[in-house]
Enzyme design. Structure first.
Site, short mmCIF file in Angstrom:
data_model
loop_
_atom_site.label_atom_id
_atom_site.label_comp_id
_atom_site.label_asym_id
_atom_site.label_seq_id
_atom_site.Cartn_x
_atom_site.Cartn_y
_atom_site.Cartn_z
N CYS A 1 6.53 15.62 -8.15
CA CYS A 1 7.07 16.88 -8.70
C CYS A 1 6.06 17.61 -9.56
CB CYS A 1 8.34 16.61 -9.49
SG CYS A 1 8.10 15.40 -10.79
N GLU B 1 16.23 17.95 -13.78
CA GLU B 1 14.78 17.75 -13.62
C GLU B 1 14.43 18.28 -12.24
OE1 GLU B 1 12.49 16.39 -15.72
OE2 GLU B 1 13.85 15.83 -17.34
P1 NAD Z 1 17.13 17.11 -3.24
O1 NAD Z 1 17.54 18.12 -4.25
O2 NAD Z 1 17.21 17.45 -1.81
O3 NAD Z 1 17.98 15.75 -3.42
C1 NAD Z 1 18.11 15.07 -4.65
C2 NAD Z 1 19.41 14.28 -4.65
O4 NAD Z 1 20.49 15.19 -4.55
C3 NAD Z 1 19.58 13.26 -3.53
O5 NAD Z 1 20.16 12.09 -4.04
C4 NAD Z 1 20.53 13.97 -2.57
O6 NAD Z 1 21.36 13.08 -1.86
C5 NAD Z 1 21.36 14.83 -3.47
N1 NAD Z 1 21.81 16.07 -2.84
C6 NAD Z 1 21.19 16.77 -1.86
N2 NAD Z 1 21.88 17.86 -1.52
C7 NAD Z 1 22.98 17.87 -2.31
C8 NAD Z 1 24.10 18.75 -2.43
N3 NAD Z 1 24.22 19.83 -1.69
N4 NAD Z 1 25.05 18.43 -3.34
C9 NAD Z 1 24.94 17.34 -4.11
N5 NAD Z 1 23.91 16.48 -4.03
C10 NAD Z 1 22.94 16.72 -3.15
O7 NAD Z 1 15.64 16.70 -3.68
P2 NAD Z 1 14.64 15.71 -2.95
O8 NAD Z 1 14.20 16.33 -1.67
O9 NAD Z 1 15.18 14.33 -2.93
O10 NAD Z 1 13.42 15.70 -3.98
C11 NAD Z 1 12.41 16.63 -3.96
C12 NAD Z 1 12.58 17.68 -5.04
O11 NAD Z 1 12.81 17.06 -6.29
C13 NAD Z 1 11.35 18.53 -5.24
O12 NAD Z 1 11.73 19.87 -5.46
C14 NAD Z 1 10.72 17.96 -6.49
O13 NAD Z 1 9.91 18.85 -7.21
C15 NAD Z 1 11.92 17.59 -7.28
N6 NAD Z 1 11.59 16.54 -8.23
C16 NAD Z 1 11.61 16.81 -9.55
C17 NAD Z 1 11.26 15.82 -10.46
C18 NAD Z 1 11.29 16.05 -11.94
O14 NAD Z 1 11.18 15.05 -12.65
N7 NAD Z 1 11.40 17.27 -12.44
C19 NAD Z 1 10.90 14.56 -9.98
C20 NAD Z 1 10.88 14.33 -8.62
C21 NAD Z 1 11.24 15.32 -7.74
#
Ligand code: NAD
Length: 434
Positions: free
Chosen positions: A244, A210
């Protein structure tokens, strides 16, 4: 060095007892989760206030009520979803019948983001539970107060070999991803989605991703402008734009731009007051890094409304940037904040071409009274899902599977979509002996 081999082993052993496959176990677990959420409601709302300055009303409707509805809907439908489905058998296979058995994958990993730190962790977890899986949940490190309450709530109510919350930063995610899970459900950014999929590929683990992206919002000249402005303001500035599926940018037909922007300004003031910096309930930006990234866009185009910032409390006022072009920095990546760029167009094919040149959006919104206009856009642009004459609401219906396509993600969930996502469909042909 963190290591989760033992945790996964314990969950797999519990899964193999077959307990999670029992409908009563699933129903009891969902009821337990529901009671725990109700019991911790105040604590959760306080945590959301600390982490993101969400008001009680916003926190309750977007993080708590939505998951309680998901549990209620699952409890009402679980029995029907779990039943094996008889399907047709082709006539060339004589004396046979065919049945599809949904079965849980086993041990699922759920990785959640910070913007709806409770909802986006719990909603996929409900899917994993409804389908009869064990699950490890890794919430975001950027909303630590909520993650802590979440971890406590789960620990108090479920044994770790069934559901475990593992708090931590990127290293924790990386360590978890080394293990072999039977399903991975990730919500977050597109670049991290690629990391997750690569890790999953090593074990051939199926994934739902997602992700995010730039979601366009089209305001055609025949739209009901006042209603459009109200619904766009609400969808864009909820959680200070850190949603998002928030409308990322506006595409408005030239002849109605001035009137639309004036309606939008009024709608923002009705929602948040004339001086939004005095509104104690406007959510804050999650951290300094995001605050600095967002404020760098404030000089793009010409300022129509807003732009007040206060770094000490990570506040950015709802801001409208006029006279934006596709080449401006604000149009490069997902904004994910309370900044709304506006681009004008003359004819639909111009914008259809520009949108389809870019990665497929997670959401798209069309404001138009004409079904021809609506159909033209729906028929020519690929995107995750969206609304006509509304914003965000498609995400709240359990009857609409929610997810992205292309760079905005793969797979979907909510309602039966969650059960299906976390279930393998085992196809069986039964034939009589000769
Ligand atoms: P992110 O990708 O930075 O982090 C998400 C999760 O992944 C966190 O728990 C983080 O600890 C982990 N993570 C981060 N880097 C990682 C790595 N290198 N390896 C493994 N795990 C890792 O996202 P965010 O900043 O928390 O959220 C914002 C983003 O999420 C935006 O792009 C938004 O559009 C998207 N989002 C999508 C939805 C959806 O339902 N499609 C919902 C909410 C947010």
């Amino acid at each position: 060095m963190e290591n989760y081999e033992n945790l996964v082993k314990q969950q797999r052993a519990f899964f193999r007892t077959g307990k999670t496959k029992d409908i009563k176990f699933r129903v009891d677990s969902l009821n337990t989760l529901q009671n725990a959420i109700n019991k911790h409601e105040k604590e959760l709302l306080a945590a959301l206030r600390t982490d993101l300055n969400k008001s009680e009303a916003e926190g309750y409707s977007t993080e708590i009520k939505i998951v309680l509805e998901e549990i209620k809907f699952s409890l009402e439908n679980l029995d029907a979803w779990m039943k094996p489905k008889e399907v047709d058998t082709p006539t060339f296979i004589t004396g046979a019948s065919s049945v599809i058995y949904p079965e849980p994958y086993g041990v699922a990993l759920v990785i959640a983001p910070w913007n709806y730190p409770f909802q986006l962790a719990i909603a996929p977890l409900i899917g994993a539970m409804v389908a009869g899986n064990c699950a490890v949940l890794k919430p975001s490190e950027f909303t630590p107060t909520t993650s802590k309450v979440l971890a406590k709530l789960v620990k108090e109510n479920f044994p770790e070999n069934y559901i475990a919350v593992v708090e931590g930063e990127v290293e924790t995610s990386t360590a978890l991803l080394k293990e072999k899970f039977d399903y991975i459900f990730f919500t977050g950014s597109t670049p991290v989605g690629k990391v997750v999929m690569e890790a999953a590929a090593k074990h051939l683990t199926p994934v739902t991703l997602e992700l995010g992206g730039k979601s366009p919002c089209i305001v055609h000249s025949d739209a009901e402008l006042k209603s459009a402005a109200k619904r766009i303001a609400r969808g864009k500035f909820l959680n200070a734009g850190q949603t998002c599926v928030a409308p990322d940018y506006i595409l408005v037909q030239r002849q109605v731009k001035d009137q639309f922007l004036s309606e939008l300004k009024d709608a923002i003031h009705v929602l948040y007051g004339e001086d939004i910096s005095q509104n104690p309930d406007f959510p804050r930006i999650v951290n300094e890094k995001q605050f600095n990234r967002l404020t760098s866009f404030l000089n793009d185009g010409t300022l129509y409304l807003g732009s007040k910032t206060e770094s000490s409390r990570l506040f950015i006022e709802p801001t409208i940037l006029d006279q934006i072009t596709w080449a401006d920095p604000v149009m490069r990546d997902e904004i994910f904040g309370p900044i709304l760029p506006v681009i004008v167009y003359d004819e639909l094919p111009e914008i259809i071409e520009e949108i389809t040149k870019r990665p497929k959006p997670l959401a798209l919104y069309i404001f138009s009274e004409s079904t021809e206009v609506q159909d033209q856009i729906l028929g020519s642009v690929s995107f995750g899902g969206g609304c006509i004459n509304e914003t965000l609401a498609h995400l709240t219906s359990p009857f609409l599977p929610f997810g992205g396509v292309g760079e905005s993600g793969m797979g979907s969930y909510h309602g039966q979509g969650s059960f299906d996502t976390f279930s393998h469909r085992k196809s069986i042909l039964k034939r009589k002996a000769e």
